[in-house]
Design a protein around this motif. Structure first.
Motif, PDB file in Angstrom:
ATOM      1  N   HIS A  31       0.820  -1.218   0.000  1.00 30.45           N
ATOM      2  CA  HIS A  31       0.000   0.000   0.000  1.00 30.45           C
ATOM      3  C   HIS A  31       0.852   1.265   0.000  1.00 30.45           C
ATOM      4  O   HIS A  31       0.628   2.188   0.773  1.00 30.45           O
ATOM      5  N   ARG A  32       1.847   1.295  -0.908  1.00 34.10           N
ATOM      6  CA  ARG A  32       2.765   2.429  -0.929  1.00 34.10           C
ATOM      7  C   ARG A  32       3.355   2.617  -2.324  1.00 34.10           C
ATOM      8  O   ARG A  32       3.259   1.745  -3.187  1.00 34.10           O
ATOM      9  N   ILE A  33       3.965   3.783  -2.509  1.00 32.32           N
ATOM     10  CA  ILE A  33       4.758   4.068  -3.698  1.00 32.32           C
ATOM     11  C   ILE A  33       6.197   4.233  -3.228  1.00 32.32           C
ATOM     12  O   ILE A  33       6.474   5.000  -2.300  1.00 32.32           O
ATOM     13  N   GLN A  34       7.120   3.512  -3.863  1.00 26.77           N
ATOM     14  CA  GLN A  34       8.540   3.569  -3.527  1.00 26.77           C
ATOM     15  C   GLN A  34       9.291   4.312  -4.631  1.00 26.77           C
ATOM     16  O   GLN A  34       9.030   4.092  -5.814  1.00 26.77           O
ATOM     17  N   ARG A  35      10.222   5.173  -4.236  1.00 31.03           N
ATOM     18  CA  ARG A  35      11.085   5.874  -5.191  1.00 31.03           C
ATOM     19  C   ARG A  35      12.502   5.335  -5.052  1.00 31.03           C
ATOM     20  O   ARG A  35      13.023   5.183  -3.953  1.00 31.03           O
ATOM     21  N   TYR A  36      13.113   5.056  -6.194  1.00 33.52           N
ATOM     22  CA  TYR A  36      14.490   4.577  -6.237  1.00 33.52           C
ATOM     23  C   TYR A  36      15.320   5.555  -7.044  1.00 33.52           C
ATOM     24  O   TYR A  36      14.991   5.855  -8.196  1.00 33.52           O
ATOM     25  N   ARG A  37      16.381   6.053  -6.473  1.00 38.73           N
ATOM     26  CA  ARG A  37      17.299   6.938  -7.193  1.00 38.73           C
ATOM     27  C   ARG A  37      18.083   6.109  -8.216  1.00 38.73           C
ATOM     28  O   ARG A  37      18.242   4.898  -8.052  1.00 38.73           O
ATOM     29  N   PRO A  38      18.576   6.736  -9.269  1.00 39.35           N
ATOM     30  CA  PRO A  38      19.319   5.990 -10.290  1.00 39.35           C
ATOM     31  C   PRO A  38      20.470   5.178  -9.678  1.00 39.35           C
ATOM     32  O   PRO A  38      21.240   5.689  -8.870  1.00 39.35           O
ATOM     33  N   GLY A  39      20.537   3.897 -10.029  1.00 37.28           N
ATOM     34  CA  GLY A  39      21.609   3.022  -9.575  1.00 37.28           C
ATOM     35  C   GLY A  39      21.450   2.471  -8.176  1.00 37.28           C
ATOM     36  O   GLY A  39      22.318   1.745  -7.691  1.00 37.28           O
ATOM     37  N   SER A  40      20.347   2.773  -7.493  1.00 31.67           N
ATOM     38  CA  SER A  40      20.152   2.320  -6.119  1.00 31.67           C
ATOM     39  C   SER A  40      19.074   1.246  -6.046  1.00 31.67           C
ATOM     40  O   SER A  40      18.105   1.278  -6.797  1.00 31.67           O
ATOM     41  N   ASN A  41      19.229   0.301  -5.133  1.00 33.37           N
ATOM     42  CA  ASN A  41      18.182  -0.684  -4.878  1.00 33.37           C
ATOM     43  C   ASN A  41      17.487  -0.408  -3.540  1.00 33.37           C
ATOM     44  O   ASN A  41      16.735  -1.222  -3.046  1.00 33.37           O
ATOM     45  N   LEU A  42      17.749   0.754  -2.964  1.00 28.29           N
ATOM     46  CA  LEU A  42      17.147   1.162  -1.695  1.00 28.29           C
ATOM     47  C   LEU A  42      15.983   2.108  -1.979  1.00 28.29           C
ATOM     48  O   LEU A  42      16.181   3.217  -2.463  1.00 28.29           O
ATOM     49  N   GLY A  43      14.767   1.644  -1.710  1.00 26.11           N
ATOM     50  CA  GLY A  43      13.581   2.442  -1.965  1.00 26.11           C
ATOM     51  C   GLY A  43      13.219   3.334  -0.791  1.00 26.11           C
ATOM     52  O   GLY A  43      13.487   3.015   0.360  1.00 26.11           O
ATOM     53  N   VAL A  44      12.607   4.461  -1.117  1.00 23.81           N
ATOM     54  CA  VAL A  44      12.101   5.403  -0.119  1.00 23.81           C
ATOM     55  C   VAL A  44      10.601   5.544  -0.355  1.00 23.81           C
ATOM     56  O   VAL A  44      10.172   5.769  -1.489  1.00 23.81           O
ATOM     57  N   THR A  45       9.819   5.398   0.694  1.00 26.16           N
ATOM     58  CA  THR A  45       8.371   5.551   0.568  1.00 26.16           C
ATOM     59  C   THR A  45       8.044   7.020   0.354  1.00 26.16           C
ATOM     60  O   THR A  45       8.400   7.866   1.167  1.00 26.16           O
ATOM     61  N   VAL A  46       7.341   7.324  -0.753  1.00 26.05           N
ATOM     62  CA  VAL A  46       6.973   8.703  -1.064  1.00 26.05           C
ATOM     63  C   VAL A  46       5.465   8.915  -1.037  1.00 26.05           C
ATOM     64  O   VAL A  46       4.998  10.046  -1.117  1.00 26.05           O
ATOM     65  N   ALA A  47       4.696   7.851  -0.896  1.00 26.09           N
ATOM     66  CA  ALA A  47       3.240   7.931  -0.742  1.00 26.09           C
ATOM     67  C   ALA A  47       2.763   6.633  -0.109  1.00 26.09           C
ATOM     68  O   ALA A  47       3.272   5.567  -0.428  1.00 26.09           O
ATOM     69  N   GLY A  48       1.785   6.752   0.789  1.00 30.53           N
ATOM     70  CA  GLY A  48       1.283   5.576   1.495  1.00 30.53           C
ATOM     71  C   GLY A  48       2.149   5.288   2.703  1.00 30.53           C
ATOM     72  O   GLY A  48       2.949   4.370   2.702  1.00 30.53           O
ATOM     73  N   PHE A  49       1.998   6.105   3.714  1.00 25.99           N
ATOM     74  CA  PHE A  49       2.915   6.057   4.852  1.00 25.99           C
ATOM     75  C   PHE A  49       2.456   5.162   5.993  1.00 25.99           C
ATOM     76  O   PHE A  49       2.967   5.251   7.091  1.00 25.99           O
ATOM     77  N   SER A  50       1.502   4.285   5.739  1.00 24.93           N
ATOM     78  CA  SER A  50       1.028   3.339   6.746  1.00 24.93           C
ATOM     79  C   SER A  50       1.372   1.933   6.274  1.00 24.93           C
ATOM     80  O   SER A  50       1.250   1.637   5.087  1.00 24.93           O
ATOM     81  N   PRO A  51       1.789   1.055   7.166  1.00 20.86           N
ATOM     82  CA  PRO A  51       2.113  -0.312   6.728  1.00 20.86           C
ATOM     83  C   PRO A  51       0.878  -1.140   6.381  1.00 20.86           C
ATOM     84  O   PRO A  51       0.998  -2.240   5.874  1.00 20.86           O
ATOM     85  N   THR A  52      -0.313  -0.611   6.655  1.00 15.93           N
ATOM     86  CA  THR A  52      -1.549  -1.300   6.301  1.00 15.93           C
ATOM     87  C   THR A  52      -2.366  -0.404   5.381  1.00 15.93           C
ATOM     88  O   THR A  52      -2.090   0.778   5.232  1.00 15.93           O
ATOM     89  N   SER A  53      -3.382  -0.969   4.781  1.00 17.01           N
ATOM     90  CA  SER A  53      -4.234  -0.182   3.895  1.00 17.01           C
ATOM     91  C   SER A  53      -5.088   0.791   4.694  1.00 17.01           C
ATOM     92  O   SER A  53      -5.312   0.604   5.887  1.00 17.01           O
ATOM     93  N   GLY A  54      -5.543   1.843   4.027  1.00 25.68           N
ATOM     94  CA  GLY A  54      -6.408   2.811   4.681  1.00 25.68           C
ATOM     95  C   GLY A  54      -6.992   3.773   3.682  1.00 25.68           C
ATOM     96  O   GLY A  54      -6.642   3.765   2.504  1.00 25.68           O
ATOM     97  N   GLY A  55      -7.880   4.628   4.164  1.00 29.64           N
ATOM     98  CA  GLY A  55      -8.580   5.549   3.299  1.00 29.64           C
ATOM     99  C   GLY A  55      -8.333   7.011   3.585  1.00 29.64           C
ATOM    100  O   GLY A  55      -8.942   7.868   2.960  1.00 29.64           O
ATOM    101  N   SER A  56      -7.429   7.325   4.526  1.00 24.93           N
ATOM    102  CA  SER A  56      -7.128   8.734   4.787  1.00 24.93           C
ATOM    103  C   SER A  56      -6.262   9.272   3.645  1.00 24.93           C
ATOM    104  O   SER A  56      -5.796   8.522   2.791  1.00 24.93           O
ATOM    105  N   ARG A  57      -6.006  10.563   3.650  1.00 27.88           N
ATOM    106  CA  ARG A  57      -5.205  11.173   2.587  1.00 27.88           C
ATOM    107  C   ARG A  57      -3.722  10.819   2.686  1.00 27.88           C
ATOM    108  O   ARG A  57      -2.956  11.109   1.774  1.00 27.88           O
ATOM    109  N   SER A  58      -3.289  10.188   3.778  1.00 32.72           N
ATOM    110  CA  SER A  58      -1.892   9.758   3.894  1.00 32.72           C
ATOM    111  C   SER A  58      -1.735   8.260   3.607  1.00 32.72           C
ATOM    112  O   SER A  58      -0.629   7.740   3.639  1.00 32.72           O
ATOM    113  N   GLU A  59      -2.849   7.579   3.317  1.00 30.09           N
ATOM    114  CA  GLU A  59      -2.833   6.128   3.135  1.00 30.09           C
ATOM    115  C   GLU A  59      -3.318   5.744   1.742  1.00 30.09           C
ATOM    116  O   GLU A  59      -4.062   6.485   1.103  1.00 30.09           O
ATOM    117  N   LEU A  60      -2.900   4.567   1.321  1.00 30.88           N
ATOM    118  CA  LEU A  60      -3.351   3.973   0.065  1.00 30.88           C
ATOM    119  C   LEU A  60      -3.941   2.604   0.365  1.00 30.88           C
ATOM    120  O   LEU A  60      -3.630   1.995   1.394  1.00 30.88           O
TER     121      LEU A  60
END
Length: 113
Positions: A31-60
């Motif tokens: 339930h998140r969007i991960q961003r990876y910088r060029p050449g990196s395999n380390l993702g950063v969460t840029v949307a969906g900041f909850s480890p579970t699903s949800g319906g608030s504006r901070s969740e996906l």
């Protein structure tokens, strides 16, 4: 291996790139969007900041697609919340730009994607 850490995904659905060649991956089951910088395999969460699903504006809830403008603004198809969110760079909340009122065929509702 599926997982929820910065280097693992669970059922990735879609991928796209911004103008800086950052890769954005829809991580469906996390339930998140991960961003990876060029050449990196380390993702950063840029949307969906909850480890579970949800319906608030901070969740996906099982997102299925993302489109990113050259400057990094994301448009996210939030499948189980029946909405499209605009998520600006660095924001903790998305803004509903379509749907968001449940399943249906009227102008304020969306179907499954």
């Amino acid at each position: 291996t599926a997982g929820a850490t910065a280097t693992l995904l669970s059922s990735p659905y879609d991928v796209c790139f911004d103008g800086y060649q950052n890769m954005y991956v829809v991580d469906y089951n996390n339930h998140r969007i991960q961003r990876y910088r060029p050449g990196s395999n380390l993702g950063v969460t840029v949307a969906g900041f909850s480890p579970t699903s949800g319906g608030s504006r901070s969740e996906l809830n099982n997102p299925t697609a993302v489109s990113v403008t050259p400057n990094g603004t994301m448009f996210i198809l939030d499948n189980q919340n029946f909405r499209v969110l605009r998520w600006d760079v660095g924001d903790q909340l998305g803004y509903v730009v379509a749907g968001g009122r449940g399943l249906g065929s009227t102008f304020d509702r969306m179907g499954y994607s």
